[in-house]
Motif scaffolding. Structure first.
Motif, PDB file in Angstrom:
ATOM      1  N   HIS A   1     -18.188  -6.026 -26.817  1.00 26.75           N
ATOM      2  CA  HIS A   1     -17.070  -5.536 -27.630  1.00 26.75           C
ATOM      3  C   HIS A   1     -17.275  -5.802 -29.114  1.00 26.75           C
ATOM      4  O   HIS A   1     -17.052  -4.918 -29.951  1.00 26.75           O
ATOM      5  N   PHE A   2     -17.694  -7.019 -29.469  1.00 27.12           N
ATOM      6  CA  PHE A   2     -17.911  -7.337 -30.883  1.00 27.12           C
ATOM      7  C   PHE A   2     -19.293  -6.848 -31.302  1.00 27.12           C
ATOM      8  O   PHE A   2     -20.189  -7.608 -31.666  1.00 27.12           O
ATOM      9  N   ILE A   3     -19.410  -5.549 -31.279  1.00 25.81           N
ATOM     10  CA  ILE A   3     -20.691  -4.877 -31.435  1.00 25.81           C
ATOM     11  C   ILE A   3     -21.258  -5.034 -32.840  1.00 25.81           C
ATOM     12  O   ILE A   3     -22.471  -5.042 -33.037  1.00 25.81           O
ATOM     13  N   THR A   4     -20.397  -5.205 -33.844  1.00 31.47           N
ATOM     14  CA  THR A   4     -20.901  -5.368 -35.208  1.00 31.47           C
ATOM     15  C   THR A   4     -21.527  -6.740 -35.420  1.00 31.47           C
ATOM     16  O   THR A   4     -22.308  -6.921 -36.359  1.00 31.47           O
TER      17      THR A   4
ATOM     18  N   MET B   1     -21.228 -16.616 -29.991  1.00 29.58           N
ATOM     19  CA  MET B   1     -21.060 -16.480 -31.428  1.00 29.58           C
ATOM     20  C   MET B   1     -21.028 -17.880 -32.054  1.00 29.58           C
ATOM     21  O   MET B   1     -20.290 -18.746 -31.590  1.00 29.58           O
ATOM     22  N   PRO B   2     -21.827 -18.120 -33.095  1.00 27.15           N
ATOM     23  CA  PRO B   2     -21.832 -19.443 -33.739  1.00 27.15           C
ATOM     24  C   PRO B   2     -20.434 -19.849 -34.202  1.00 27.15           C
ATOM     25  O   PRO B   2     -19.665 -18.992 -34.681  1.00 27.15           O
ATOM     26  N   PRO B   3     -20.084 -21.123 -34.080  1.00 25.75           N
ATOM     27  CA  PRO B   3     -18.747 -21.581 -34.493  1.00 25.75           C
ATOM     28  C   PRO B   3     -18.402 -21.231 -35.934  1.00 25.75           C
ATOM     29  O   PRO B   3     -17.251 -20.897 -36.238  1.00 25.75           O
ATOM     30  N   GLU B   4     -19.400 -21.276 -36.824  1.00 28.55           N
ATOM     31  CA  GLU B   4     -19.117 -20.969 -38.219  1.00 28.55           C
ATOM     32  C   GLU B   4     -18.787 -19.481 -38.417  1.00 28.55           C
ATOM     33  O   GLU B   4     -18.031 -19.111 -39.323  1.00 28.55           O
ATOM     34  N   THR B   5     -19.339 -18.622 -37.560  1.00 25.49           N
ATOM     35  CA  THR B   5     -19.014 -17.196 -37.625  1.00 25.49           C
ATOM     36  C   THR B   5     -17.594 -16.956 -37.132  1.00 25.49           C
ATOM     37  O   THR B   5     -16.828 -16.198 -37.739  1.00 25.49           O
ATOM     38  N   VAL B   6     -17.227 -17.603 -36.035  1.00 27.82           N
ATOM     39  CA  VAL B   6     -15.852 -17.507 -35.536  1.00 27.82           C
ATOM     40  C   VAL B   6     -14.880 -17.996 -36.599  1.00 27.82           C
ATOM     41  O   VAL B   6     -13.843 -17.361 -36.863  1.00 27.82           O
ATOM     42  N   ALA B   7     -15.209 -19.110 -37.244  1.00 27.84           N
ATOM     43  CA  ALA B   7     -14.334 -19.662 -38.277  1.00 27.84           C
ATOM     44  C   ALA B   7     -14.156 -18.696 -39.437  1.00 27.84           C
ATOM     45  O   ALA B   7     -13.053 -18.573 -40.003  1.00 27.84           O
ATOM     46  N   ALA B   8     -15.222 -17.988 -39.811  1.00 32.27           N
ATOM     47  CA  ALA B   8     -15.124 -17.021 -40.905  1.00 32.27           C
ATOM     48  C   ALA B   8     -14.234 -15.849 -40.519  1.00 32.27           C
ATOM     49  O   ALA B   8     -13.428 -15.363 -41.329  1.00 32.27           O
ATOM     50  N   HIS B   9     -14.359 -15.370 -39.272  1.00 30.41           N
ATOM     51  CA  HIS B   9     -13.490 -14.280 -38.814  1.00 30.41           C
ATOM     52  C   HIS B   9     -12.024 -14.705 -38.836  1.00 30.41           C
ATOM     53  O   HIS B   9     -11.137 -13.896 -39.131  1.00 30.41           O
TER      54      HIS B   9
ATOM     55  N   MET C   1      -9.130  -6.557 -34.929  1.00 28.80           N
ATOM     56  CA  MET C   1      -8.294  -7.744 -34.938  1.00 28.80           C
ATOM     57  C   MET C   1      -8.831  -8.726 -33.892  1.00 28.80           C
ATOM     58  O   MET C   1      -9.130  -8.289 -32.763  1.00 28.80           O
ATOM     59  N   PRO C   2      -8.961 -10.004 -34.261  1.00 26.36           N
ATOM     60  CA  PRO C   2      -8.484 -10.681 -35.468  1.00 26.36           C
ATOM     61  C   PRO C   2      -9.574 -10.816 -36.524  1.00 26.36           C
ATOM     62  O   PRO C   2     -10.060 -11.909 -36.790  1.00 26.36           O
TER      63      PRO C   2
ATOM     64  N   VAL D   1     -10.563 -15.333 -28.202  1.00 24.56           N
ATOM     65  CA  VAL D   1     -10.861 -13.900 -28.327  1.00 24.56           C
ATOM     66  C   VAL D   1     -12.368 -13.692 -28.425  1.00 24.56           C
ATOM     67  O   VAL D   1     -12.910 -12.694 -27.943  1.00 24.56           O
ATOM     68  N   PHE D   2     -13.058 -14.651 -29.023  1.00 26.71           N
ATOM     69  CA  PHE D   2     -14.507 -14.543 -29.204  1.00 26.71           C
ATOM     70  C   PHE D   2     -15.250 -15.251 -28.066  1.00 26.71           C
ATOM     71  O   PHE D   2     -16.254 -15.913 -28.282  1.00 26.71           O
ATOM     72  N   SER D   3     -14.755 -15.064 -26.849  1.00 26.10           N
ATOM     73  CA  SER D   3     -15.346 -15.694 -25.679  1.00 26.10           C
ATOM     74  C   SER D   3     -16.438 -14.811 -25.090  1.00 26.10           C
ATOM     75  O   SER D   3     -16.651 -13.670 -25.521  1.00 26.10           O
TER      76      SER D   3
END
Length: 302
Positions: A280-283, A190-198, A56-57, A180-182
């Motif tokens: 943490h966001f290892i994937t 993390m690219p903004p478009e990747t954060v947006a997809a999550h 999450m998220p 959260v993706f800090s």
């Protein structure tokens, strides 16, 4: 076996996903109908089944790189959106400590799967842990990412690992979860478009509204059981590998050395692995390493 026998009522060609699903090559998108739940399931590959439980998220798209790599090795990768997240829809928004566990068991039954490998991350590891302890016959082997074992002991140094929880506990619908993706949780930006997809799922009001109950009613009660030593009084029989990023500020090799001494007392077969260049966001940080470690563990467990 046809779609109706699997409990599948629709495919990507028949369902209008709103908002649109993030793009990921190779996946088929299915809807599995079970009592009170319409589960969105992204699947790829053929062979022995591997169940992926997202954090999450996040949602199924978290596994966009890992799942195809594992499928290419001869597995069937199954990536459901868990209750309260992604594009899964529940008739009743109520969430309890074991709601997702029951959902997963019902999903496996609907798909006629007696046993699966399980790969989990973050909040998904709560459900994976419950499955391994309470229904070990359903799990061949487990790989748990960026989350400590349920049998860990508590130490003052683990407190920072929970510093992200207040924003979930007190989340207000419409509030941003971008932080959260800090950098505190990533090895690299993390690219903004990747954060947006999550975070695309949060455009669904029922998902945005589920952030607080998932934290308060699902996560916190299980965390209290861990704190009270519930799982140290049991024995983990499922072969389980715990994987962490070496750049994880909160759950790393040093911390594991403090809170997971003598794991053989609590588990029959466990392994700890650490990935360079990952947090943490290892994937997202190291998907290839995650896939390799999972495949290696499946082979060892066999």
């Amino acid at each position: 076996m046809n779609a109706s026998e699997l409990g599948i009522s629709g495919s990507a060609d028949e369902v209008v996903w709103s908002p649109p699903l993030p793009e990921a090559a190779g996946f088929e998108h299915l809807v599995v109908e079970t009592p009170g739940l319409r589960t969105h399931l992204a699947a790829v590959g053929e062979g022995e089944p591997v169940l992926f439980l997202h954090g999450m998220p996040q949602h199924w798209w978290q596994w966009r790189t890992v799942a195809p790599a594992i499928a290419a090795a001869g597995y069937r990768a199954l990536c459901p959106d868990l209750r309260g997240q992604g594009w899964t829809a529940a008739a009743n928004p109520r969430v309890e400590r074991e709601s997702r566990l029951h959902d997963v068991l019902t999903l496996l039954d609907a798909l006629h799967l007696d046993r699966v490998h399980v790969v989990s991350h973050d909040l998904g590891s709560v459900t994976a842990m419950q499955l391994s302890y309470d229904h070990p016959a359903r799990v061949r082997a487990a790989v748990q990412l960026a989350v400590p074992p349920a049998f860990m002991t508590f130490h003052p140094k683990v407190a920072p690992g929970f510093r992200h929880l207040p924003q979930f506990i007190w989340h207000r619908p419409g509030a941003s979860l971008h932080r959260v993706f800090s950098e505190g949780y990533l090895a690299r930006p993390m690219p903004p478009e990747t954060v947006a997809a999550h975070l695309a799922q949060l455009h669904r009001p029922e998902v945005d509204a589920a952030v607080r109950p998932l934290t308060r009613k699902h996560l916190l009660p299980e965390a209290m059981r861990m704190t009270a030593g519930h799982y140290r009084r049991q024995r983990l029989t499922v072969p389980t590998r715990f994987v962490f990023g070496r750049q994880d500020r909160y759950w790393n090799e040093q911390v594991m050395g403090l809170v997971c001494r003598h794991p053989e007392r609590y588990a029959e077969r466990v392994d700890f692995a650490y990935v360079d260049g990952a947090s943490h966001f290892i994937t997202d940080d190291a998907p290839e390493a995650v896939a390799d470690l999972a495949l290696d563990w499946f082979g060892r467990a066999a």
